[in-house]
Design a protein around this motif. Structure first.
Motif, PDB file in Angstrom:
ATOM      1  N   THR A  84      88.581  13.702  41.119  1.00 13.42           N
ATOM      2  CA  THR A  84      88.448  13.214  39.748  1.00 13.42           C
ATOM      3  C   THR A  84      86.981  13.134  39.320  1.00 13.42           C
ATOM      4  OG1 THR A  84      90.482  11.913  40.001  1.00 13.42           O
ATOM      5  CG2 THR A  84      89.014  11.323  38.179  1.00 13.42           C
ATOM      6  N   SER A  85      86.121  12.647  40.219  1.00 14.57           N
ATOM      7  CA  SER A  85      84.701  12.539  39.869  1.00 14.57           C
ATOM      8  C   SER A  85      84.072  13.919  39.684  1.00 14.57           C
ATOM      9  CB  SER A  85      83.941  11.737  40.930  1.00 14.57           C
ATOM     10  OG  SER A  85      83.998  12.357  42.194  1.00 14.57           O
ATOM     11  N   LEU A  86      84.448  14.873  40.538  1.00 11.40           N
ATOM     12  CA  LEU A  86      83.944  16.239  40.375  1.00 11.40           C
ATOM     13  C   LEU A  86      84.453  16.849  39.067  1.00 11.40           C
ATOM     14  CD1 LEU A  86      84.258  17.696  43.995  1.00 11.40           C
ATOM     15  CD2 LEU A  86      82.147  17.399  42.694  1.00 11.40           C
ATOM     16  N   LEU A  87      85.718  16.632  38.772  1.00  8.76           N
ATOM     17  CA  LEU A  87      86.310  17.165  37.547  1.00  8.76           C
ATOM     18  C   LEU A  87      85.610  16.602  36.312  1.00  8.76           C
ATOM     19  CD1 LEU A  87      88.517  18.880  36.212  1.00  8.76           C
ATOM     20  CD2 LEU A  87      90.018  16.863  36.303  1.00  8.76           C
ATOM     21  N   SER A  88      85.301  15.308  36.333  1.00  4.63           N
ATOM     22  CA  SER A  88      84.624  14.696  35.182  1.00  4.63           C
ATOM     23  C   SER A  88      83.247  15.318  34.964  1.00  4.63           C
ATOM     24  CB  SER A  88      84.496  13.189  35.385  1.00  4.63           C
ATOM     25  OG  SER A  88      83.627  12.879  36.454  1.00  4.63           O
ATOM     26  N   LEU A  89      82.542  15.615  36.048  1.00  2.56           N
ATOM     27  CA  LEU A  89      81.224  16.249  35.921  1.00  2.56           C
ATOM     28  C   LEU A  89      81.342  17.688  35.437  1.00  2.56           C
ATOM     29  CD1 LEU A  89      79.453  14.887  39.141  1.00  2.56           C
ATOM     30  CD2 LEU A  89      79.125  14.140  36.781  1.00  2.56           C
ATOM     31  N   ILE A  90      82.379  18.371  35.871  1.00  2.00           N
ATOM     32  CA  ILE A  90      82.616  19.746  35.415  1.00  2.00           C
ATOM     33  C   ILE A  90      82.919  19.762  33.915  1.00  2.00           C
ATOM     34  CG2 ILE A  90      84.196  21.719  35.571  1.00  2.00           C
ATOM     35  CD1 ILE A  90      84.453  21.061  38.585  1.00  2.00           C
ATOM     36  N   ILE A  91      83.724  18.792  33.458  1.00  2.00           N
ATOM     37  CA  ILE A  91      84.054  18.700  32.027  1.00  2.00           C
ATOM     38  C   ILE A  91      82.792  18.469  31.207  1.00  2.00           C
ATOM     39  CG2 ILE A  91      85.220  17.291  30.286  1.00  2.00           C
ATOM     40  CD1 ILE A  91      87.457  16.835  32.341  1.00  2.00           C
ATOM     41  N   VAL A  92      81.912  17.599  31.691  1.00  2.00           N
ATOM     42  CA  VAL A  92      80.647  17.341  30.990  1.00  2.00           C
ATOM     43  C   VAL A  92      79.812  18.610  30.907  1.00  2.00           C
ATOM     44  CG1 VAL A  92      78.439  16.122  31.130  1.00  2.00           C
ATOM     45  CG2 VAL A  92      80.566  14.889  31.546  1.00  2.00           C
ATOM     46  N   LEU A  93      79.776  19.382  32.002  1.00  2.00           N
ATOM     47  CA  LEU A  93      79.006  20.630  32.016  1.00  2.00           C
ATOM     48  C   LEU A  93      79.606  21.648  31.046  1.00  2.00           C
ATOM     49  CD1 LEU A  93      76.628  22.108  33.286  1.00  2.00           C
ATOM     50  CD2 LEU A  93      78.152  22.891  35.104  1.00  2.00           C
ATOM     51  N   ILE A  94      80.925  21.719  30.989  1.00  5.61           N
ATOM     52  CA  ILE A  94      81.590  22.623  30.045  1.00  5.61           C
ATOM     53  C   ILE A  94      81.269  22.212  28.610  1.00  5.61           C
ATOM     54  CG2 ILE A  94      83.837  23.361  29.158  1.00  5.61           C
ATOM     55  CD1 ILE A  94      84.889  23.200  32.037  1.00  5.61           C
ATOM     56  N   LYS A  95      81.289  20.910  28.344  1.00  9.46           N
ATOM     57  CA  LYS A  95      80.927  20.406  27.010  1.00  9.46           C
ATOM     58  C   LYS A  95      79.510  20.823  26.638  1.00  9.46           C
ATOM     59  CE  LYS A  95      81.559  16.359  25.497  1.00  9.46           C
ATOM     60  NZ  LYS A  95      81.420  14.891  25.419  1.00  9.46           N
ATOM     61  N   LYS A  96      78.609  20.724  27.590  1.00  8.86           N
ATOM     62  CA  LYS A  96      77.222  21.091  27.335  1.00  8.86           C
ATOM     63  C   LYS A  96      77.108  22.572  26.980  1.00  8.86           C
ATOM     64  CE  LYS A  96      72.797  21.789  29.575  1.00  8.86           C
ATOM     65  NZ  LYS A  96      72.052  21.857  30.840  1.00  8.86           N
ATOM     66  N   LEU A  97      77.769  23.431  27.765  1.00  9.57           N
ATOM     67  CA  LEU A  97      77.700  24.868  27.524  1.00  9.57           C
ATOM     68  C   LEU A  97      78.359  25.243  26.199  1.00  9.57           C
ATOM     69  CD1 LEU A  97      78.512  26.128  31.147  1.00  9.57           C
ATOM     70  CD2 LEU A  97      76.269  26.040  30.023  1.00  9.57           C
ATOM     71  N   ALA A  98      79.489  24.578  25.893  1.00 10.60           N
ATOM     72  CA  ALA A  98      80.213  24.900  24.666  1.00 10.60           C
ATOM     73  C   ALA A  98      79.456  24.456  23.411  1.00 10.60           C
ATOM     74  CB  ALA A  98      81.593  24.244  24.699  1.00 10.60           C
ATOM     75  N   SER A  99      78.754  23.333  23.511  1.00  9.43           N
ATOM     76  CA  SER A  99      78.046  22.800  22.347  1.00  9.43           C
ATOM     77  C   SER A  99      76.641  23.370  22.190  1.00  9.43           C
ATOM     78  CB  SER A  99      77.951  21.269  22.447  1.00  9.43           C
ATOM     79  OG  SER A  99      77.174  20.904  23.567  1.00  9.43           O
ATOM     80  N   GLY A 100      76.115  23.950  23.263  1.00  5.36           N
ATOM     81  CA  GLY A 100      74.762  24.489  23.224  1.00  5.36           C
ATOM     82  C   GLY A 100      73.680  23.426  23.311  1.00  5.36           C
ATOM     83  N   LYS A 101      74.066  22.201  23.662  1.00  8.15           N
ATOM     84  CA  LYS A 101      73.084  21.125  23.782  1.00  8.15           C
ATOM     85  C   LYS A 101      72.202  21.336  25.012  1.00  8.15           C
ATOM     86  CE  LYS A 101      75.964  17.497  21.682  1.00  8.15           C
ATOM     87  NZ  LYS A 101      76.618  16.173  21.933  1.00  8.15           N
ATOM     88  N   ASN A 102      71.002  20.802  24.935  1.00  2.23           N
ATOM     89  CA  ASN A 102      70.117  20.856  26.090  1.00  2.23           C
ATOM     90  C   ASN A 102      70.484  19.817  27.137  1.00  2.23           C
ATOM     91  OD1 ASN A 102      68.487  22.944  25.054  1.00  2.23           O
ATOM     92  ND2 ASN A 102      67.290  21.477  23.851  1.00  2.23           N
ATOM     93  N   VAL A 103      71.046  18.697  26.664  1.00  2.00           N
ATOM     94  CA  VAL A 103      71.427  17.601  27.555  1.00  2.00           C
ATOM     95  C   VAL A 103      72.803  17.099  27.159  1.00  2.00           C
ATOM     96  CG1 VAL A 103      70.866  15.290  28.391  1.00  2.00           C
ATOM     97  CG2 VAL A 103      69.018  16.891  27.848  1.00  2.00           C
ATOM     98  N   GLU A 104      73.666  16.880  28.145  1.00  2.00           N
ATOM     99  CA  GLU A 104      74.990  16.299  27.914  1.00  2.00           C
ATOM    100  C   GLU A 104      75.381  15.497  29.149  1.00  2.00           C
ATOM    101  OE1 GLU A 104      77.538  14.678  26.445  1.00  2.00           O
ATOM    102  OE2 GLU A 104      77.576  16.406  25.087  1.00  2.00           O
ATOM    103  N   ARG A 105      75.594  14.183  28.968  1.00  2.00           N
ATOM    104  CA  ARG A 105      75.907  13.315  30.105  1.00  2.00           C
ATOM    105  C   ARG A 105      77.139  12.449  29.874  1.00  2.00           C
ATOM    106  NH1 ARG A 105      69.626  11.340  31.076  1.00  2.00           N
ATOM    107  NH2 ARG A 105      68.820  13.401  31.636  1.00  2.00           N
ATOM    108  N   TRP A 106      77.847  12.693  28.777  1.00  2.00           N
ATOM    109  CA  TRP A 106      78.957  11.822  28.415  1.00  2.00           C
ATOM    110  C   TRP A 106      80.273  12.584  28.444  1.00  2.00           C
ATOM    111  CZ3 TRP A 106      77.397   6.887  28.040  1.00  2.00           C
ATOM    112  CH2 TRP A 106      76.041   6.675  27.791  1.00  2.00           C
ATOM    113  N   LEU A 107      81.330  11.861  28.794  1.00  5.12           N
ATOM    114  CA  LEU A 107      82.648  12.486  28.900  1.00  5.12           C
ATOM    115  C   LEU A 107      83.329  12.587  27.543  1.00  5.12           C
ATOM    116  CD1 LEU A 107      84.274  13.646  31.227  1.00  5.12           C
ATOM    117  CD2 LEU A 107      85.435  11.442  31.450  1.00  5.12           C
ATOM    118  N   PHE A 108      83.246  11.523  26.745  1.00  6.72           N
ATOM    119  CA  PHE A 108      83.865  11.497  25.408  1.00  6.72           C
ATOM    120  C   PHE A 108      82.825  11.072  24.389  1.00  6.72           C
ATOM    121  CE2 PHE A 108      87.063  10.007  28.522  1.00  6.72           C
ATOM    122  CZ  PHE A 108      87.901  11.107  28.501  1.00  6.72           C
ATOM    123  N   GLY A 109      82.311  12.026  23.617  1.00 10.41           N
ATOM    124  CA  GLY A 109      81.279  11.695  22.639  1.00 10.41           C
ATOM    125  C   GLY A 109      80.072  11.098  23.341  1.00 10.41           C
ATOM    126  N   THR A 110      79.801   9.825  23.057  1.00  7.76           N
ATOM    127  CA  THR A 110      78.743   9.108  23.787  1.00  7.76           C
ATOM    128  C   THR A 110      79.356   7.933  24.555  1.00  7.76           C
ATOM    129  OG1 THR A 110      78.289   7.780  21.809  1.00  7.76           O
ATOM    130  CG2 THR A 110      76.937   9.752  22.146  1.00  7.76           C
TER     131      THR A 110
END
Length: 376
Positions: A84-110
């Motif tokens: 679960t912890s690995l999956l949550s980090l993977i989701i955050v990384l996918i969010k970062k790549l999809a949004s094009g942000k330089n930094v993304e550390r949150w699972l849902f919004g902020t």
């Protein structure tokens, strides 16, 4: 002591730290705006949310304390938490790549920062794995534990949260050392860490600017050195007794993240050196209590859990303290029970609940020194 010791010193320390935290959160987010517009509801939001999260977290912690902690050490539970912890980090990384942000550390919004719950997952994994294998002296055992920690660290690194990656690596390494590990991996890790630190000090770009700001923050007081300089000003203004709760000026725009990463500087300004001493005393109660019980509990897994949870709080306090006083490069990290932030506060309360569960459901040694850790 058996059957009567319920870890009250830990609860008292946590409540004391939160009361200081809530005072500072109110001082930063409510006091400066109350006189001008007392009916503006948004100025109450952080203070109310902080209190609600603590209250709910305390309730959950006390409920967890009534369970036998060994339930968390079931292999299926342990590896579900790791997954679960690995999956949550993977989701955050996918969010970062999809949004094009330089930094993304949150699972849902902020909301919901996975790092805080990754710490719990790794603490439980390391305690379970070391206790089930006896130690990590076997290369096969060591490499699997190393692989699990490395996967989390790499995913954090690419958020990017280099500080978080270093934090969980240090935490896991300390647990591995105490649980028993051969000297060769430690030597290799030490050499590798020294090489990485040297590269960070000499590199250019964002990290290089932060290292330069640490070396001489007054060289660029309006950009790279701004946070450090304002933190130093806040601490210096406080003196022995502080300027008074609610009277600090740095929090009013000058000191960024005055109620999160730099809350210790805010405490130093408004409560002075006495306030810093009080916070240090409460953390000593908390960490000292956890380490004390880690020597008294007979079961290896329970001892490792208490040691790891205590080390987590100690490392966070030390890290934040040297950062706000510019004894280390500026890398923000939340102070458990003090910094404003729902994820950190709730995760810290979960750790307290697990620690209390270990204390209350374990057999306690009547003589100190029984079943010492491998390297202690």
């Amino acid at each position: 002591m058996q059957g009567r010791d319920n870890g009250l010193i830990i609860i008292y320390a946590v409540i004391g730290l939160f009361l200081i935290s809530q005072t500072m959160v109110v001082s930063v987010n409510l006091v400066p705006y109350f006189i001008e517009n007392p009916l503006e509801l948004k100025i109450y939001r952080k203070s109310i949310l902080h209190a609600i999260v603590f209250g709910f977290g305390l309730f959950v912690a006390l409920r967890i304390s009534k369970f036998d902690y060994r339930r968390f050490l079931n292999p299926k539970v342990v590896y579900f938490m790791v997954f679960t912890s690995l999956l949550s980090l993977i989701i955050v990384l996918i969010k970062k790549l999809a949004s094009g942000k330089n930094v993304e550390r949150w699972l849902f919004g902020t909301s919901v920062q996975p790092l805080e719950f990754v710490k719990i997952s790794l603490l439980i994994f390391m305690a379970y794995y070391i206790s089930s294998k006896g130690s990590l002296r076997s290369f096969a055992h060591f490499i699997w534990a190393f692989f699990i920690v490395l996967c989390h660290a790499v995913l954090l690194f690419f958020q990017p949260d280099k500080g978080g990656a270093v934090f969980i690596t240090l935490l896991s390494s300390a647990m591995a050392y105490v649980g028993g590990i051969s000297k060769k991996p430690l030597l290799i890790a030490g050499v590798f860490s020294f090489f990485i630190i040297q590269q960070l000090i000499n590199m250019e770009g964002y990290v290089g600017r932060r290292i330069s700001a640490w070396k001489d923050p007054f060289a660029d007081v309006y950009d790279s050195g701004y946070q450090i300089v304002q933190s130093i000003y806040a601490l210096s203004k406080g003196g022995l007794f502080g300027v008074g709760i609610g009277q600090g000026l740095q929090k009013a725009g000058a000191l960024p993240t005055a109620d999160t990463d730099y809350i210790l500087a805010t405490i130093g300004e408004e409560m002075g050196f006495i306030g810093i001493l009080l916070v240090s005393f409460l953390y000593s109660m908390l960490v000292g209590g956890l380490f004390y019980y880690s020597f008294k509990v007979k079961e290896v897994a329970g001892r490792l859990l208490l040691f790891g949870i205590g080390l987590n709080f100690m490392l966070a306090f030390f890290w934040n303290s040297v950062m706000v006083s510019n004894l280390s490069p500026p890398k923000g990290i939340a102070l458990p029970f003090l910094s404003y932030g729902s994820s950190n506060l709730f995760a810290s309360m979960l750790m307290v609940g697990i620690a209390l569960s270990v204390i209350r459901s374990s057999s306690l040694a009547t003589r100190s020194g029984s079943i010492a850790f491998k390297h202690w």
